[in-house]
Design a protein around this motif. Sequence first.
Motif, PDB file in Angstrom:
ATOM      1  N   GLY A  60       0.789  -1.229   0.000  1.00 51.41           N
ATOM      2  CA  GLY A  60       0.000   0.000   0.000  1.00 51.41           C
ATOM      3  C   GLY A  60       0.820   1.277   0.000  1.00 51.41           C
ATOM      4  O   GLY A  60       0.272   2.368   0.102  1.00 51.41           O
ATOM      5  N   VAL A  61       2.135   1.173  -0.124  1.00 48.75           N
ATOM      6  CA  VAL A  61       3.000   2.349  -0.130  1.00 48.75           C
ATOM      7  C   VAL A  61       2.996   2.955  -1.531  1.00 48.75           C
ATOM      8  O   VAL A  61       3.294   2.273  -2.508  1.00 48.75           O
ATOM      9  CB  VAL A  61       4.437   1.987   0.304  1.00 48.75           C
ATOM     10  CG1 VAL A  61       5.343   3.207   0.243  1.00 48.75           C
ATOM     11  CG2 VAL A  61       4.436   1.393   1.696  1.00 48.75           C
ATOM     12  N   LYS A  62       2.654   4.224  -1.609  1.00 49.98           N
ATOM     13  CA  LYS A  62       2.571   4.917  -2.898  1.00 49.98           C
ATOM     14  C   LYS A  62       3.893   5.609  -3.213  1.00 49.98           C
ATOM     15  O   LYS A  62       4.741   5.795  -2.335  1.00 49.98           O
ATOM     16  CB  LYS A  62       1.458   5.954  -2.849  1.00 49.98           C
ATOM     17  CG  LYS A  62       0.101   5.349  -2.608  1.00 49.98           C
ATOM     18  CD  LYS A  62      -0.958   6.421  -2.491  1.00 49.98           C
ATOM     19  CE  LYS A  62      -2.285   5.777  -2.176  1.00 49.98           C
ATOM     20  NZ  LYS A  62      -3.251   6.704  -1.656  1.00 49.98           N
ATOM     21  N   ILE A  63       4.060   5.997  -4.477  1.00 53.04           N
ATOM     22  CA  ILE A  63       5.262   6.708  -4.908  1.00 53.04           C
ATOM     23  C   ILE A  63       5.482   7.946  -4.044  1.00 53.04           C
ATOM     24  O   ILE A  63       6.598   8.227  -3.615  1.00 53.04           O
ATOM     25  CB  ILE A  63       5.169   7.084  -6.400  1.00 53.04           C
ATOM     26  CG1 ILE A  63       5.281   5.834  -7.266  1.00 53.04           C
ATOM     27  CG2 ILE A  63       6.241   8.091  -6.789  1.00 53.04           C
ATOM     28  CD1 ILE A  63       5.113   6.079  -8.743  1.00 53.04           C
ATOM     29  N   GLU A  64       4.416   8.663  -3.778  1.00 57.29           N
ATOM     30  CA  GLU A  64       4.513   9.884  -2.972  1.00 57.29           C
ATOM     31  C   GLU A  64       5.022   9.572  -1.564  1.00 57.29           C
ATOM     32  O   GLU A  64       5.782  10.350  -0.985  1.00 57.29           O
ATOM     33  CB  GLU A  64       3.152  10.584  -2.888  1.00 57.29           C
ATOM     34  CG  GLU A  64       2.623  11.070  -4.219  1.00 57.29           C
ATOM     35  CD  GLU A  64       1.930   9.978  -5.048  1.00 57.29           C
ATOM     36  OE1 GLU A  64       1.570   8.913  -4.493  1.00 57.29           O
ATOM     37  OE2 GLU A  64       1.773  10.188  -6.259  1.00 57.29           O
ATOM     38  N   ASP A  65       4.616   8.428  -1.012  1.00 52.90           N
ATOM     39  CA  ASP A  65       5.069   8.030   0.328  1.00 52.90           C
ATOM     40  C   ASP A  65       6.576   7.759   0.328  1.00 52.90           C
ATOM     41  O   ASP A  65       7.288   8.162   1.249  1.00 52.90           O
ATOM     42  CB  ASP A  65       4.329   6.779   0.805  1.00 52.90           C
ATOM     43  CG  ASP A  65       2.820   6.972   0.899  1.00 52.90           C
ATOM     44  OD1 ASP A  65       2.385   8.132   1.110  1.00 52.90           O
ATOM     45  OD2 ASP A  65       2.087   5.985   0.761  1.00 52.90           O
ATOM     46  N   VAL A  66       7.043   7.078  -0.696  1.00 50.73           N
ATOM     47  CA  VAL A  66       8.474   6.774  -0.798  1.00 50.73           C
ATOM     48  C   VAL A  66       9.265   8.063  -0.952  1.00 50.73           C
ATOM     49  O   VAL A  66      10.299   8.257  -0.316  1.00 50.73           O
ATOM     50  CB  VAL A  66       8.756   5.808  -1.969  1.00 50.73           C
ATOM     51  CG1 VAL A  66      10.256   5.603  -2.151  1.00 50.73           C
ATOM     52  CG2 VAL A  66       8.054   4.484  -1.745  1.00 50.73           C
ATOM     53  N   GLU A  67       8.762   8.974  -1.794  1.00 51.59           N
ATOM     54  CA  GLU A  67       9.450  10.251  -1.983  1.00 51.59           C
ATOM     55  C   GLU A  67       9.479  11.048  -0.697  1.00 51.59           C
ATOM     56  O   GLU A  67      10.473  11.713  -0.398  1.00 51.59           O
ATOM     57  CB  GLU A  67       8.786  11.042  -3.107  1.00 51.59           C
ATOM     58  CG  GLU A  67       9.034  10.438  -4.459  1.00 51.59           C
ATOM     59  CD  GLU A  67       8.296  11.149  -5.581  1.00 51.59           C
ATOM     60  OE1 GLU A  67       8.847  11.158  -6.688  1.00 51.59           O
ATOM     61  OE2 GLU A  67       7.200  11.686  -5.350  1.00 51.59           O
ATOM     62  N   ALA A  68       8.391  10.983   0.081  1.00 56.83           N
ATOM     63  CA  ALA A  68       8.356  11.697   1.360  1.00 56.83           C
ATOM     64  C   ALA A  68       9.402  11.147   2.331  1.00 56.83           C
ATOM     65  O   ALA A  68       9.974  11.884   3.127  1.00 56.83           O
ATOM     66  CB  ALA A  68       6.959  11.601   1.973  1.00 56.83           C
ATOM     67  N   MET A  69       9.675   9.829   2.226  1.00 52.84           N
ATOM     68  CA  MET A  69      10.705   9.215   3.065  1.00 52.84           C
ATOM     69  C   MET A  69      12.100   9.599   2.579  1.00 52.84           C
ATOM     70  O   MET A  69      13.058   9.513   3.320  1.00 52.84           O
ATOM     71  CB  MET A  69      10.567   7.694   3.058  1.00 52.84           C
ATOM     72  CG  MET A  69       9.374   7.191   3.803  1.00 52.84           C
ATOM     73  SD  MET A  69       9.333   5.395   3.864  1.00 52.84           S
ATOM     74  CE  MET A  69       8.233   5.034   2.510  1.00 52.84           C
ATOM     75  N   GLY A  70      12.203   9.975   1.310  1.00 53.88           N
ATOM     76  CA  GLY A  70      13.486  10.401   0.752  1.00 53.88           C
ATOM     77  C   GLY A  70      14.207   9.298   0.027  1.00 53.88           C
ATOM     78  O   GLY A  70      15.096   8.676   0.579  1.00 53.88           O
ATOM     79  N   ILE A  71      13.854   9.046  -1.214  1.00 55.30           N
ATOM     80  CA  ILE A  71      14.469   7.968  -1.982  1.00 55.30           C
ATOM     81  C   ILE A  71      15.961   8.202  -2.200  1.00 55.30           C
ATOM     82  O   ILE A  71      16.768   7.292  -2.073  1.00 55.30           O
ATOM     83  CB  ILE A  71      13.735   7.742  -3.335  1.00 55.30           C
ATOM     84  CG1 ILE A  71      14.327   6.540  -4.081  1.00 55.30           C
ATOM     85  CG2 ILE A  71      13.771   8.958  -4.221  1.00 55.30           C
ATOM     86  CD1 ILE A  71      14.104   5.236  -3.387  1.00 55.30           C
ATOM     87  N   GLU A  72      16.353   9.421  -2.520  1.00 50.84           N
ATOM     88  CA  GLU A  72      17.781   9.686  -2.737  1.00 50.84           C
ATOM     89  C   GLU A  72      18.566   9.489  -1.451  1.00 50.84           C
ATOM     90  O   GLU A  72      19.646   8.906  -1.462  1.00 50.84           O
ATOM     91  CB  GLU A  72      18.012  11.095  -3.293  1.00 50.84           C
ATOM     92  CG  GLU A  72      17.757  11.205  -4.783  1.00 50.84           C
ATOM     93  CD  GLU A  72      16.277  11.300  -5.143  1.00 50.84           C
ATOM     94  OE1 GLU A  72      15.442  11.594  -4.260  1.00 50.84           O
ATOM     95  OE2 GLU A  72      15.947  11.060  -6.307  1.00 50.84           O
TER      96      GLU A  72
END
Length: 81
Positions: A60-72
């Motif tokens: 259920g983790v969305k792209i926006e959630d991953v970006e909020a966690m900081g993918i880089e």
Amino acid sequence: MQTNNSKEKVRQLQNKLYLTAKKCDSRRFHALYDKVYRDDVLFEAWKRVKANKGSSGVDGVKIEDVEAMGIENTYQKSNQN
């Protein structure tokens, strides 16, 4: 052909797995974790999901959630280890 390009490395891994599987259809790949869990493979997968506007998976983790966690930041931290 040797390369430092992560996209090309991932393509080479995919091709090698494909050819091995085609050579023997009963072949099972029991030890792929070390190949798939590499930073370059995961980061390339992330770029492809992002480019395809992928939806959330079973977690259920969305792209926006991953970006909020900081993918880089996540990639850079795991790449330093």
